[in-house]
Design a protein around this motif. Structure first.
Motif, short mmCIF file in Angstrom:
data_model
loop_
_atom_site.label_atom_id
_atom_site.label_comp_id
_atom_site.label_asym_id
_atom_site.label_seq_id
_atom_site.Cartn_x
_atom_site.Cartn_y
_atom_site.Cartn_z
N ASP A 230 0.84 -1.19 0.00
CA ASP A 230 0.00 0.00 0.00
C ASP A 230 0.88 1.25 0.00
O ASP A 230 2.10 1.17 0.19
CB ASP A 230 -0.91 0.01 1.24
CG ASP A 230 -1.94 -1.11 1.20
OD1 ASP A 230 -2.41 -1.43 0.09
OD2 ASP A 230 -2.25 -1.67 2.27
N THR A 231 0.26 2.38 -0.18
CA THR A 231 1.00 3.65 -0.11
C THR A 231 1.67 3.78 1.26
O THR A 231 1.05 3.47 2.27
CB THR A 231 0.03 4.83 -0.34
OG1 THR A 231 -0.60 4.67 -1.62
CG2 THR A 231 0.77 6.15 -0.33
N ASP A 232 2.92 4.21 1.25
CA ASP A 232 3.72 4.42 2.46
C ASP A 232 4.16 3.12 3.13
O ASP A 232 4.67 3.15 4.25
CB ASP A 232 2.99 5.30 3.48
CG ASP A 232 2.87 6.75 3.00
OD1 ASP A 232 3.75 7.17 2.22
OD2 ASP A 232 1.93 7.45 3.41
N ALA A 233 3.96 1.98 2.46
CA ALA A 233 4.46 0.73 3.03
C ALA A 233 5.99 0.78 3.01
O ALA A 233 6.61 1.19 2.03
CB ALA A 233 3.96 -0.45 2.23
N PRO A 234 6.67 0.37 4.10
CA PRO A 234 8.14 0.38 4.13
C PRO A 234 8.69 -0.66 3.18
O PRO A 234 8.23 -1.80 3.14
CB PRO A 234 8.46 0.07 5.59
CG PRO A 234 7.26 -0.64 6.11
CD PRO A 234 6.09 -0.09 5.39
N LEU A 235 9.68 -0.27 2.39
CA LEU A 235 10.28 -1.18 1.41
C LEU A 235 11.69 -1.58 1.84
O LEU A 235 12.01 -2.77 1.92
CB LEU A 235 10.32 -0.52 0.03
CG LEU A 235 8.98 0.01 -0.52
CD1 LEU A 235 9.23 0.73 -1.85
CD2 LEU A 235 7.98 -1.11 -0.69
N VAL A 236 12.52 -0.58 2.07
CA VAL A 236 13.93 -0.83 2.38
C VAL A 236 14.37 0.19 3.44
O VAL A 236 13.94 1.35 3.42
CB VAL A 236 14.82 -0.68 1.11
CG1 VAL A 236 16.29 -0.84 1.46
CG2 VAL A 236 14.41 -1.70 0.06
N VAL A 237 15.23 -0.28 4.37
CA VAL A 237 15.84 0.63 5.35
C VAL A 237 17.32 0.76 5.03
O VAL A 237 18.03 -0.25 4.89
CB VAL A 237 15.64 0.12 6.79
CG1 VAL A 237 16.32 1.06 7.79
CG2 VAL A 237 14.16 -0.04 7.12
N ILE A 238 17.78 2.00 4.87
CA ILE A 238 19.20 2.26 4.60
C ILE A 238 19.83 2.87 5.85
O ILE A 238 19.39 3.93 6.32
CB ILE A 238 19.38 3.20 3.40
CG1 ILE A 238 18.74 2.57 2.14
CG2 ILE A 238 20.84 3.51 3.15
CD1 ILE A 238 18.78 3.48 0.93
N GLY A 239 20.86 2.18 6.39
CA GLY A 239 21.51 2.66 7.60
C GLY A 239 22.55 3.72 7.28
O GLY A 239 22.92 3.94 6.14
#
Length: 239
Positions: A230-239
């Motif tokens: 959905d819109t604003d669903a988290p895809l990837v986290v970059i540290g």
């Protein structure tokens, strides 16, 4: 006696006395306004006729000769030849509609048509036999008509799977719109630069490349190929 005569858009008052006519007045004719036409009463809409299922192509096997097959899935708009007909190379055999375009299928060689397993209105898949030129027909059994399948029992609807939680610290790249994940280009621990493509998201029949907003190391990948987001669903986290 007085008479009114209208001629060429003008009205004349004529007085007749003792067999003599005299014009006593002349003015522009005023045509009465036409009554507005009554709106036609629409006929009641007929109930839509049931849509007949597209005929399936007959099962045909040809030994030898030249087999002309469908280059793509589509619907047969026209069959220009019949069994036993002699054709020359380049003659039109079939017109196939695919992706809202009419594709003319031509004879690749000269010869005699030995089989035409399709008919107008048939739906075919890629590689389906359309016309055989030459050779010997081995089987030509019509495709069996499938009995209507019983109504399927509705499977219990599974509860929607919860979206993976963000557990890693860093900048979370989110979906800009709802769609389907076509491709995931990164994995946890991978170093990326700003502008690198992280994920390809299909939305509204368009492929959208989701890029890294900054350089860093991928701390968490929260989606996989085939996921719906959905819109604003988290895809990837970059540290």
């Amino acid at each position: 006696m007085k008479y009114k005569v209208t001629l060429n858009g003008r009205t004349y008052e004529v007085e007749v006395e003792l067999g003599k006519a005299m014009c006593v007045a002349e003015y522009e004719a005023y045509a009465p306004a036409a009554a507005p036409a009554a709106a036609p009463v629409a006929a009641p809409a007929a109930a839509p006729a049931p849509v007949a299922a597209a005929p399936a192509a007959a099962a045909v096997s040809v030994s030898g000769g030249e087999s002309v097959t469908a280059p793509m899935p589509g619907n047969i708009l026209k069959v220009a030849v019949s069994v036993g007909q002699t054709v020359k190379e380049g003659d039109l055999l079939v017109v196939l509609e695919a992706m809202k375009m009419e594709n003319e299928i031509y004879a690749p060689c000269s010869g005699t048509v030995s089989a035409v397993p399709v008919s107008k209105g048939a739906t075919v898949d890629t590689g389906a036999l359309l016309v055989a030129i030459g050779g010997t027909v081995v089987t030509a059994a019509p495709a069996p008509v499938a009995a209507p399948a019983p109504a399927p029992v509705a499977a219990p609807v599974a509860a929607p799977e919860a979206a993976p939680a963000v557990t890693a610290a860093g900048e979370t790249v989110k979906a800009p719109m709802p769609g389907n994940i076509l491709k995931v280009n990164v994995s946890a621990g991978q170093a990326v630069k700003a502008g690198d493509v992280l994920v390809v998201l299909e939305a509204m029949k368009m492929e959208n490349e989701i890029m890294a907003p900054k350089a860093g190391t991928v701390a968490q990948v929260l989606v996989q190929k085939g996921s719906n987001v959905d819109t604003d669903a988290p895809l990837v986290v970059i540290g």
